[in-house]
Design a protein around this motif. Sequence first.
Motif, PDB file in Angstrom:
ATOM      1  N   UNK A 105       0.854  -1.190   0.000  1.00 49.98           N
ATOM      2  CA  UNK A 105       0.000   0.000   0.000  1.00 49.98           C
ATOM      3  C   UNK A 105       0.886   1.234   0.000  1.00 49.98           C
ATOM      4  N   UNK A 106       0.721   2.102  -1.011  1.00 51.12           N
ATOM      5  CA  UNK A 106       1.569   3.293  -1.137  1.00 51.12           C
ATOM      6  C   UNK A 106       1.025   4.402  -0.239  1.00 51.12           C
ATOM      7  N   UNK A 107       1.303   4.298   1.035  1.00 53.73           N
ATOM      8  CA  UNK A 107       0.729   5.222   2.018  1.00 53.73           C
ATOM      9  C   UNK A 107       1.521   6.513   2.171  1.00 53.73           C
ATOM     10  N   UNK A 108       2.680   6.622   1.512  1.00 57.47           N
ATOM     11  CA  UNK A 108       3.399   7.895   1.565  1.00 57.47           C
ATOM     12  C   UNK A 108       2.888   8.760   0.419  1.00 57.47           C
ATOM     13  N   UNK A 109       1.876   9.545   0.732  1.00 58.99           N
ATOM     14  CA  UNK A 109       1.285  10.396  -0.303  1.00 58.99           C
ATOM     15  C   UNK A 109       1.839  11.800  -0.208  1.00 58.99           C
ATOM     16  N   UNK A 110       2.788  12.005   0.715  1.00 58.21           N
ATOM     17  CA  UNK A 110       3.302  13.356   0.926  1.00 58.21           C
ATOM     18  C   UNK A 110       4.553  13.656   0.104  1.00 58.21           C
ATOM     19  N   UNK A 111       5.564  12.802   0.249  1.00 55.65           N
ATOM     20  CA  UNK A 111       6.826  13.122  -0.414  1.00 55.65           C
ATOM     21  C   UNK A 111       6.694  12.953  -1.922  1.00 55.65           C
ATOM     22  N   UNK A 112       7.301  13.878  -2.640  1.00 55.72           N
ATOM     23  CA  UNK A 112       7.247  13.821  -4.086  1.00 55.72           C
ATOM     24  C   UNK A 112       7.816  12.495  -4.574  1.00 55.72           C
ATOM     25  N   UNK A 113       7.076  11.824  -5.446  1.00 56.86           N
ATOM     26  CA  UNK A 113       7.516  10.598  -6.123  1.00 56.86           C
ATOM     27  C   UNK A 113       7.701   9.386  -5.215  1.00 56.86           C
ATOM     28  N   UNK A 114       7.208   9.455  -3.980  1.00 56.17           N
ATOM     29  CA  UNK A 114       7.327   8.295  -3.097  1.00 56.17           C
ATOM     30  C   UNK A 114       6.508   7.132  -3.641  1.00 56.17           C
ATOM     31  N   UNK A 115       5.353   7.463  -4.223  1.00 56.97           N
ATOM     32  CA  UNK A 115       4.483   6.411  -4.768  1.00 56.97           C
ATOM     33  C   UNK A 115       5.209   5.697  -5.907  1.00 56.97           C
ATOM     34  N   UNK A 116       5.832   6.479  -6.784  1.00 55.18           N
ATOM     35  CA  UNK A 116       6.562   5.881  -7.901  1.00 55.18           C
ATOM     36  C   UNK A 116       7.691   4.988  -7.393  1.00 55.18           C
ATOM     37  N   UNK A 117       8.346   5.449  -6.328  1.00 56.03           N
ATOM     38  CA  UNK A 117       9.454   4.662  -5.781  1.00 56.03           C
ATOM     39  C   UNK A 117       8.971   3.287  -5.331  1.00 56.03           C
ATOM     40  N   UNK A 118       7.837   3.269  -4.624  1.00 54.68           N
ATOM     41  CA  UNK A 118       7.310   1.990  -4.153  1.00 54.68           C
ATOM     42  C   UNK A 118       6.837   1.138  -5.332  1.00 54.68           C
ATOM     43  N   UNK A 119       6.296   1.817  -6.333  1.00 56.67           N
ATOM     44  CA  UNK A 119       5.839   1.093  -7.524  1.00 56.67           C
ATOM     45  C   UNK A 119       6.988   0.340  -8.178  1.00 56.67           C
ATOM     46  N   UNK A 120       8.140   0.993  -8.254  1.00 59.77           N
ATOM     47  CA  UNK A 120       9.297   0.340  -8.872  1.00 59.77           C
ATOM     48  C   UNK A 120       9.707  -0.887  -8.064  1.00 59.77           C
ATOM     49  N   UNK A 121       9.659  -0.725  -6.740  1.00 56.26           N
ATOM     50  CA  UNK A 121       9.981  -1.878  -5.891  1.00 56.26           C
ATOM     51  C   UNK A 121       8.968  -3.003  -6.084  1.00 56.26           C
ATOM     52  N   UNK A 122       7.698  -2.635  -6.180  1.00 55.72           N
ATOM     53  CA  UNK A 122       6.649  -3.645  -6.366  1.00 55.72           C
ATOM     54  C   UNK A 122       6.908  -4.407  -7.658  1.00 55.72           C
ATOM     55  N   UNK A 123       7.311  -3.650  -8.664  1.00 58.76           N
ATOM     56  CA  UNK A 123       7.599  -4.259  -9.956  1.00 58.76           C
ATOM     57  C   UNK A 123       8.776  -5.227  -9.847  1.00 58.76           C
ATOM     58  N   UNK A 124       9.833  -4.779  -9.154  1.00 61.07           N
ATOM     59  CA  UNK A 124      11.019  -5.630  -8.983  1.00 61.07           C
ATOM     60  C   UNK A 124      10.677  -6.920  -8.247  1.00 61.07           C
ATOM     61  N   UNK A 125       9.840  -6.786  -7.215  1.00 61.97           N
ATOM     62  CA  UNK A 125       9.518  -7.967  -6.411  1.00 61.97           C
ATOM     63  C   UNK A 125       8.373  -8.750  -7.033  1.00 61.97           C
ATOM     64  N   UNK A 126       7.799  -8.186  -8.086  1.00 65.53           N
ATOM     65  CA  UNK A 126       6.670  -8.807  -8.768  1.00 65.53           C
ATOM     66  C   UNK A 126       5.494  -9.020  -7.817  1.00 65.53           C
ATOM     67  N   UNK A 127       5.098  -7.958  -7.132  1.00 63.97           N
ATOM     68  CA  UNK A 127       3.908  -8.025  -6.280  1.00 63.97           C
ATOM     69  C   UNK A 127       2.982  -6.871  -6.667  1.00 63.97           C
ATOM     70  N   UNK A 128       1.729  -6.943  -6.205  1.00 62.94           N
ATOM     71  CA  UNK A 128       0.756  -5.905  -6.543  1.00 62.94           C
ATOM     72  C   UNK A 128       0.879  -4.709  -5.592  1.00 62.94           C
ATOM     73  N   UNK A 129       0.336  -3.588  -6.052  1.00 67.89           N
ATOM     74  CA  UNK A 129       0.390  -2.385  -5.227  1.00 67.89           C
ATOM     75  C   UNK A 129      -0.947  -1.647  -5.321  1.00 67.89           C
ATOM     76  N   UNK A 130      -1.362  -1.059  -4.193  1.00 67.16           N
ATOM     77  CA  UNK A 130      -2.553  -0.208  -4.213  1.00 67.16           C
ATOM     78  C   UNK A 130      -2.086   1.216  -3.975  1.00 67.16           C
ATOM     79  N   UNK A 131      -2.500   2.135  -4.846  1.00 62.11           N
ATOM     80  CA  UNK A 131      -2.029   3.513  -4.691  1.00 62.11           C
ATOM     81  C   UNK A 131      -3.147   4.497  -5.001  1.00 62.11           C
ATOM     82  N   UNK A 132      -2.973   5.699  -4.451  1.00 60.36           N
ATOM     83  CA  UNK A 132      -3.867   6.810  -4.781  1.00 60.36           C
ATOM     84  C   UNK A 132      -3.010   7.906  -5.394  1.00 60.36           C
TER      85      UNK A 132
END
Lengths: 307, 442
Positions: A139-166
């Motif tokens: 869950x991409x719960x860091x909605x404050x820092x710029x590009x934090x969501x993208x950072x987690x997305x890249x990790x999700x992609x690397x680990x091949x797991x799903x992500x929920x984001x707003x």
Amino acid sequence: MLGMLKRLRQGLTKTRENFVKRIDQAIRRYDRIDEDLLEELEEILIQTDVGVETTMKIIDRLRERTVEERTKKPEEIQALLRDEMAAILGGHSPPSTDVELTTGPHVIMVVGVNGVGKTTTIGKMAARYKQEGKTVLLAAGDTFRAAAIEQLEIWAHRADVDIVKHQQDADPAAVAYDALQAAIARNVDILIIDTAGRLHTKANLMEELKKIKRTLGKLADGVPHETLIVLDGTTGQNAQTQAKIFHEAMGGISGIVLTKLDGTAKGGIVLSITDSLSVPVKMIGVGEGIDDLQDFDAKSFVDALFE
Amino acid sequence: MFEQLSDRMDSVLKHLRGQGKLTEKNIDDSLRQVRRALLEADVNFKVAREFIENVKEKALGRGVLKSLTPGQQMIGAVHDELVELMGEAASPLTLMDTPPTVIMMVGLQGSGKTTATGKLARMFKQQGRQPLLVAADVYRPAAVKQLQVLGESLDVPVFSIEGSEDPITICSVALQKAKQAYQDIVILDTAGRLHVDEDMMAELQSIKKAVGPHEILLVVDGMTGQDAVNVAETFNDQLDVDGCILTKMDGDARGGAALSIRSVTQKPIKFIGVGEKLDALEPFHPDRMASRILGMGDVVSLVEKAQASIDMDEALKLEEKLRKETFDLEDFRTQLKQVSKMGSMEDIMGMIPGVNKNALQGAEMDEGAMARLEAIISSMTLNERRKPNIINGSRRKRIASGSGTTVQDVNQLLKQFNMMQKMMKRMGKMNKPGKLGKMMPF
């Protein structure tokens, strides 16, 4: 297992060199144990970030024991020191990172101040659970820092797991709620919730964390099952305060993840934290690779420090 | 910032202050406590030891033992040594006569380089300059994106080469672009790296060689422990940095890193980061910080802050009113607004000499209180504000419900205002109200 120990030793090279070498040098300069030697040891411990209080405690114990056990030779004090350090670390039973799968997803919330490595830790955890054959949702719960969501997305992609984001600036509690709902619906094993870094002194931001927790509680009982605080291994004595305040605010932290231990010559913070808090160190990061996030084991840690 | 160190120092020095006569032994005792306070604040061990030796030498040299006010003399010695340790004056950035000035940001992972880059860009933009940000962190996931988002919110261009994994090329090309586009400041945001990682440190050297930055700023997490000096030393040895930015100083870290770094590297701390928002970057004034640590307040910063945020015309008008004794609730509201522009109450209180921090700590400054006061006053009619005497029971009820407060709150405000008015009258009778009194009537 052997590979893990080797990595741990490698990661702690800096600390060990700084610590053991200096102890050896100090011991060699003395022909008997006296106050001067103890003072030098005290200096070395403090410089390793063991912290004044814990250091005093260790030195006092050493003083007592050298009298009790009639230890005179400086070489023998190293064993005593190792003993005392193990005693402090071993005071808490080593926690297990094996997740007991109950019904419904096992929810882990990750908190900490800015820049300690929360998102990276989550990425590594996700990869690890995935390897163990579990299904993971982030869950991409860091909605404050710029590009934090993208950072987690890249990790999700690397680990091949799903992500929920707003979107950026969305309410993190809403992200967490949606993620938990999705986790339940998709029947995943583990949900890991990222949160924005925040200084523990910001009362309103700490309230926000409580809100996330409350919101999760509306969907399921006993959620989150684990709240992990990530601490930067290069942080000084403030790490204690951080752990303490997050612990109080969250109504209990279940474990500490200590990152960046490979970069610091001061692994002593592990002792300082274990000594002052009842919260166990659960994992330590000793390198940048995915496998460098290890379960913390007091005995191997002390061994790795001395050998 | 520095509160805990300051508290500890305070209790040690308070003890000294009361002494009519000092012996060498009680100097040693108190210095041992000072040393412990420093160590607990993560001041580097060697730095702490040197500090203590120097203070003792200074104090004895000044004849503390024979002095009539030995306590004061001691505190003076500690203060002077603190100032010496941190460097005396603030050191601003050096800007080139022929633009662009190139600033290179370096540091460990998570120290706050990208955020500091954004904050610097905002500062330059406010000064009317045209900064260009360069996304040279090609390693951390989404680092480029983070800088782009910051740039967008500041309306500052961000240079990046998509898909490139070569920071040296990125920086060199960026510099060319900056010259073509007449950007006068270029800030290079490099990737975070461990100081022990030789390859990564070599990369920084190559970037330095390729672009020849005018300022290399080391970004250090203000909460760093004993290792801070190693980090600073290594970066300085390899890159010859020009100064540091200490980040996360708004937490309760004890700031030992700030004290140690400059002493070990002889490089100044140029800025401190004091919040998450992009305007939370302050120039670092070592001399003022030393006073703050010793609980001596920081009136200079307070006055500066006041000057920056208070409208001079308004202040003059207010002074006139004070003299004529026509200060009413309307004026009070204007004043509240001005004071809240100066920053949080906690911040302001910390700068006033003699304010007991321990007393403040328990009370936990209620930042909402100011807003509530303002709401109450805003719920009054103009007539009520001009003539508070006419506010009777039913008016009070209306004001309370209008401002979302209770009648008690309204009563309390009126009572406070009443007292204030009396105070003002007394002050108005003096020739000129004191500078502080003018700004802070409560």
